[in-house]
Motif scaffolding. Sequence first.
Motif, PDB file in Angstrom:
ATOM      1  N   ALA A   1       0.837  -1.205   0.000  1.00 18.60           N
ATOM      2  CA  ALA A   1       0.000   0.000   0.000  1.00 18.60           C
ATOM      3  C   ALA A   1       0.867   1.248   0.000  1.00 18.60           C
ATOM      4  CB  ALA A   1      -0.927  -0.005   1.210  1.00 18.60           C
ATOM      5  N   GLY A   2       0.359   2.306  -0.651  1.00 20.08           N
ATOM      6  CA  GLY A   2       1.094   3.554  -0.731  1.00 20.08           C
ATOM      7  C   GLY A   2       0.148   4.736  -0.759  1.00 20.08           C
ATOM      8  N   PRO A   3       0.662   5.934  -1.046  1.00 24.31           N
ATOM      9  CA  PRO A   3      -0.171   7.143  -0.987  1.00 24.31           C
ATOM     10  C   PRO A   3      -1.297   7.175  -2.015  1.00 24.31           C
ATOM     11  CG  PRO A   3       1.993   7.624  -1.913  1.00 24.31           C
ATOM     12  CD  PRO A   3       2.071   6.238  -1.360  1.00 24.31           C
ATOM     13  N   LEU A   4      -1.212   6.378  -3.082  1.00 26.38           N
ATOM     14  CA  LEU A   4      -2.273   6.352  -4.093  1.00 26.38           C
ATOM     15  C   LEU A   4      -3.255   5.200  -3.890  1.00 26.38           C
ATOM     16  CD1 LEU A   4      -0.256   7.201  -7.345  1.00 26.38           C
ATOM     17  CD2 LEU A   4      -1.652   8.722  -5.945  1.00 26.38           C
ATOM     18  N   THR A   5      -3.027   4.381  -2.870  1.00 22.44           N
ATOM     19  CA  THR A   5      -3.917   3.242  -2.637  1.00 22.44           C
ATOM     20  C   THR A   5      -5.303   3.735  -2.234  1.00 22.44           C
ATOM     21  OG1 THR A   5      -2.053   1.883  -1.905  1.00 22.44           O
ATOM     22  CG2 THR A   5      -4.261   1.125  -1.317  1.00 22.44           C
ATOM     23  N   PRO A   6      -6.344   3.306  -2.930  1.00 27.48           N
ATOM     24  CA  PRO A   6      -7.696   3.751  -2.575  1.00 27.48           C
ATOM     25  C   PRO A   6      -8.227   3.017  -1.345  1.00 27.48           C
ATOM     26  CG  PRO A   6      -7.795   2.245  -4.418  1.00 27.48           C
ATOM     27  CD  PRO A   6      -6.334   2.457  -4.136  1.00 27.48           C
ATOM     28  N   PHE A   7      -9.362   3.500  -0.856  1.00 29.43           N
ATOM     29  CA  PHE A   7     -10.005   2.940   0.332  1.00 29.43           C
ATOM     30  C   PHE A   7     -11.344   2.309  -0.056  1.00 29.43           C
ATOM     31  CE2 PHE A   7      -7.374   6.479   1.680  1.00 29.43           C
ATOM     32  CZ  PHE A   7      -6.673   5.959   2.758  1.00 29.43           C
ATOM     33  N   ARG A   8     -11.691   1.244   0.642  1.00 24.90           N
ATOM     34  CA  ARG A   8     -13.042   0.685   0.594  1.00 24.90           C
ATOM     35  C   ARG A   8     -13.591   0.783   2.009  1.00 24.90           C
ATOM     36  NH1 ARG A   8     -15.310  -3.017  -3.922  1.00 24.90           N
ATOM     37  NH2 ARG A   8     -14.297  -1.993  -5.681  1.00 24.90           N
ATOM     38  N   ILE A   9     -14.558   1.674   2.191  1.00 27.03           N
ATOM     39  CA  ILE A   9     -15.009   2.066   3.531  1.00 27.03           C
ATOM     40  C   ILE A   9     -16.432   1.583   3.763  1.00 27.03           C
ATOM     41  CG2 ILE A   9     -15.422   4.016   5.081  1.00 27.03           C
ATOM     42  CD1 ILE A   9     -13.495   5.613   3.149  1.00 27.03           C
ATOM     43  N   LEU A  10     -16.637   0.926   4.887  1.00 28.93           N
ATOM     44  CA  LEU A  10     -17.986   0.611   5.352  1.00 28.93           C
ATOM     45  C   LEU A  10     -18.322   1.616   6.440  1.00 28.93           C
ATOM     46  CD1 LEU A  10     -19.856  -0.899   7.675  1.00 28.93           C
ATOM     47  CD2 LEU A  10     -20.486  -1.156   5.286  1.00 28.93           C
ATOM     48  N   GLY A  11     -19.322   2.460   6.194  1.00 28.36           N
ATOM     49  CA  GLY A  11     -19.732   3.469   7.165  1.00 28.36           C
ATOM     50  C   GLY A  11     -21.006   3.055   7.875  1.00 28.36           C
ATOM     51  N   ALA A  12     -21.056   3.241   9.191  1.00 29.90           N
ATOM     52  CA  ALA A  12     -22.230   2.891   9.995  1.00 29.90           C
ATOM     53  C   ALA A  12     -22.288   3.844  11.179  1.00 29.90           C
ATOM     54  CB  ALA A  12     -22.152   1.437  10.448  1.00 29.90           C
ATOM     55  N   HIS A  13     -23.200   3.598  12.110  1.00 25.83           N
ATOM     56  CA  HIS A  13     -23.234   4.425  13.324  1.00 25.83           C
ATOM     57  C   HIS A  13     -23.571   3.588  14.537  1.00 25.83           C
ATOM     58  CE1 HIS A  13     -27.697   4.901  13.772  1.00 25.83           C
ATOM     59  NE2 HIS A  13     -27.719   4.863  12.455  1.00 25.83           N
ATOM     60  N   THR A  14     -23.049   4.018  15.680  1.00 21.48           N
ATOM     61  CA  THR A  14     -23.131   3.250  16.925  1.00 21.48           C
ATOM     62  C   THR A  14     -24.283   3.671  17.820  1.00 21.48           C
ATOM     63  OG1 THR A  14     -21.602   4.823  17.957  1.00 21.48           O
ATOM     64  CG2 THR A  14     -20.634   2.833  16.992  1.00 21.48           C
ATOM     65  N   ASP A  15     -24.872   4.831  17.597  1.00 22.90           N
ATOM     66  CA  ASP A  15     -25.907   5.327  18.504  1.00 22.90           C
ATOM     67  C   ASP A  15     -27.296   4.923  18.038  1.00 22.90           C
ATOM     68  OD1 ASP A  15     -25.686   7.137  16.289  1.00 22.90           O
ATOM     69  OD2 ASP A  15     -26.782   8.662  17.417  1.00 22.90           O
ATOM     70  N   SER A  16     -28.244   4.954  18.981  1.00 18.97           N
ATOM     71  CA  SER A  16     -29.640   4.608  18.705  1.00 18.97           C
ATOM     72  C   SER A  16     -30.542   5.572  19.465  1.00 18.97           C
ATOM     73  CB  SER A  16     -29.936   3.164  19.144  1.00 18.97           C
ATOM     74  OG  SER A  16     -29.115   2.240  18.458  1.00 18.97           O
ATOM     75  N   PRO A  17     -31.786   5.763  19.011  1.00 17.74           N
ATOM     76  CA  PRO A  17     -32.694   6.684  19.707  1.00 17.74           C
ATOM     77  C   PRO A  17     -33.037   6.181  21.108  1.00 17.74           C
ATOM     78  CG  PRO A  17     -33.490   6.175  17.497  1.00 17.74           C
ATOM     79  CD  PRO A  17     -32.394   5.209  17.789  1.00 17.74           C
ATOM     80  N   GLY A  18     -33.358   7.115  21.970  1.00 10.68           N
ATOM     81  CA  GLY A  18     -33.741   6.762  23.342  1.00 10.68           C
ATOM     82  C   GLY A  18     -33.855   8.003  24.203  1.00 10.68           C
ATOM     83  N   PHE A  19     -33.249   7.932  25.379  1.00 12.94           N
ATOM     84  CA  PHE A  19     -33.292   9.043  26.329  1.00 12.94           C
ATOM     85  C   PHE A  19     -31.910   9.223  26.933  1.00 12.94           C
ATOM     86  CE2 PHE A  19     -37.430   7.083  26.109  1.00 12.94           C
ATOM     87  CZ  PHE A  19     -38.301   8.163  25.992  1.00 12.94           C
ATOM     88  N   LYS A  20     -31.571  10.470  27.242  1.00 15.83           N
ATOM     89  CA  LYS A  20     -30.265  10.776  27.836  1.00 15.83           C
ATOM     90  C   LYS A  20     -30.463  11.464  29.176  1.00 15.83           C
ATOM     91  CE  LYS A  20     -25.731  12.761  26.844  1.00 15.83           C
ATOM     92  NZ  LYS A  20     -24.885  13.517  25.888  1.00 15.83           N
TER      93      LYS A  20
END
Length: 431
Positions: free
Chosen positions: A70-89
């Motif tokens: 891998a080097g500076p021109l190597t592309p990325f394959r990204i899986l994006g998600a999120h850890t939070d869920s609705p509720g109360f704080k």
Amino acid sequence: MPDTSTYIDDFAEFIRSSPSSYHAAAETGRRLDAAGFRARRETDAWSAEPGLFYAIRDGAIIAWVVPEGAGPLTPFRILGAHTDSPGFKLKPRPTIGSNGWLQAGVEVYGGPLLNSWLDRELELAGRIVTRDGEERLVRTGPFLRIPQLAIHLDREANNGLTLDRQRHTAPVFGVGEVSQADLVGLLAGFAGLGSGTDAAAEIAGYDILTADTQSPARFGLDDALFAAGRMDNLSSVHAGLTALLVAAESPTPGHISVVAAFDHEELGSESRSGASGPFLADVLTRLGAAFGGGVDERARSLAASWCLSSDAGHSVHPNYPERHDPANQPVAGRGPLLKINANQRYATDAPGAALWSRACAQAGVPYQEFVSNNGVPCGSTIGPLTATRLGIRTIDVGAPLLSMHSARELAHVDDLVALSAAIGAFFAPED
């Protein structure tokens, strides 16, 4: 394809271990540690060596696999998600009460289906920070409940339940006088700081949320249905993590595989650990710099990269089919969703749809398109945010659910397994 029973049992354990975004990031980190990943502190210098790495920022975590060459021109394959869920704080000065009941002062977090949180045993979970700056995770186990008014006292309840967010959502946790109780002190005990006024005084700050404590469960015909809290969006975090662990065993040359699980998506993602914040950009920029790349190399790398934004979507509801598009009605059990929106609430375009089709074909799983009914406003995801911030080609996908934003959501086990298999193909394309 992973074995269904093994996968679902592991997913259930992941949910049980992740009552808050902070716990989800920590549990993901624990699993990465066990697989040989190495933690990177953001305050340290990063090297360009091949290997398996991750970084945690508050309730968010990013993990990556750097292959040989891998080097500076190597592309990325990204899986994006999120850890939070609705509720109360939990609010400041959280110990409140009324008519002999002790209650917790809470603020609505995100957009929960409020009625689904009634009459459930809830826990408090999140992080506390002590006066000396130490950060600790804490969870109480079953501790609170938001009691519903008996139908004898509201004969019209079944004709339309309306909950006032301030007056009707404060959970009870005991009886007694408010002056004699201290919810922060109780949290100190659960965090291992001792008990009493002195222990409570050790807590200088906290981010504490509610979580449903009922265990995940399979049920229905052939045990094909799965119910649990926080599947929006732990279903995607777990699917991405599982796929990344497989990819780490034999890294595919030619790209860097990444899982980016952000916090605060349910609030709009505008935070230092949210998708609108700099976390992912910081990681990608630092990796490129470690390889010796500059502005030009970074732009070229991102131009060749892909992001798979995975967030839970909607299965057609059998009792409300009119709320869905008449021609596109995804059914639970028939594959994960490709999410499309003409107004860019989802980032999928034609090249992205083609890539998702190839990934699902390689994984041997079906998929379904989701598009909103024109009369029903469409939600959004981290996909458009990531595409806008970084210019990376982005596709929106996810597992179909019923009861999204309920305290307890519903999925089909085949869709959960298929989502992870398709993400695995995205990380290791054959063409």
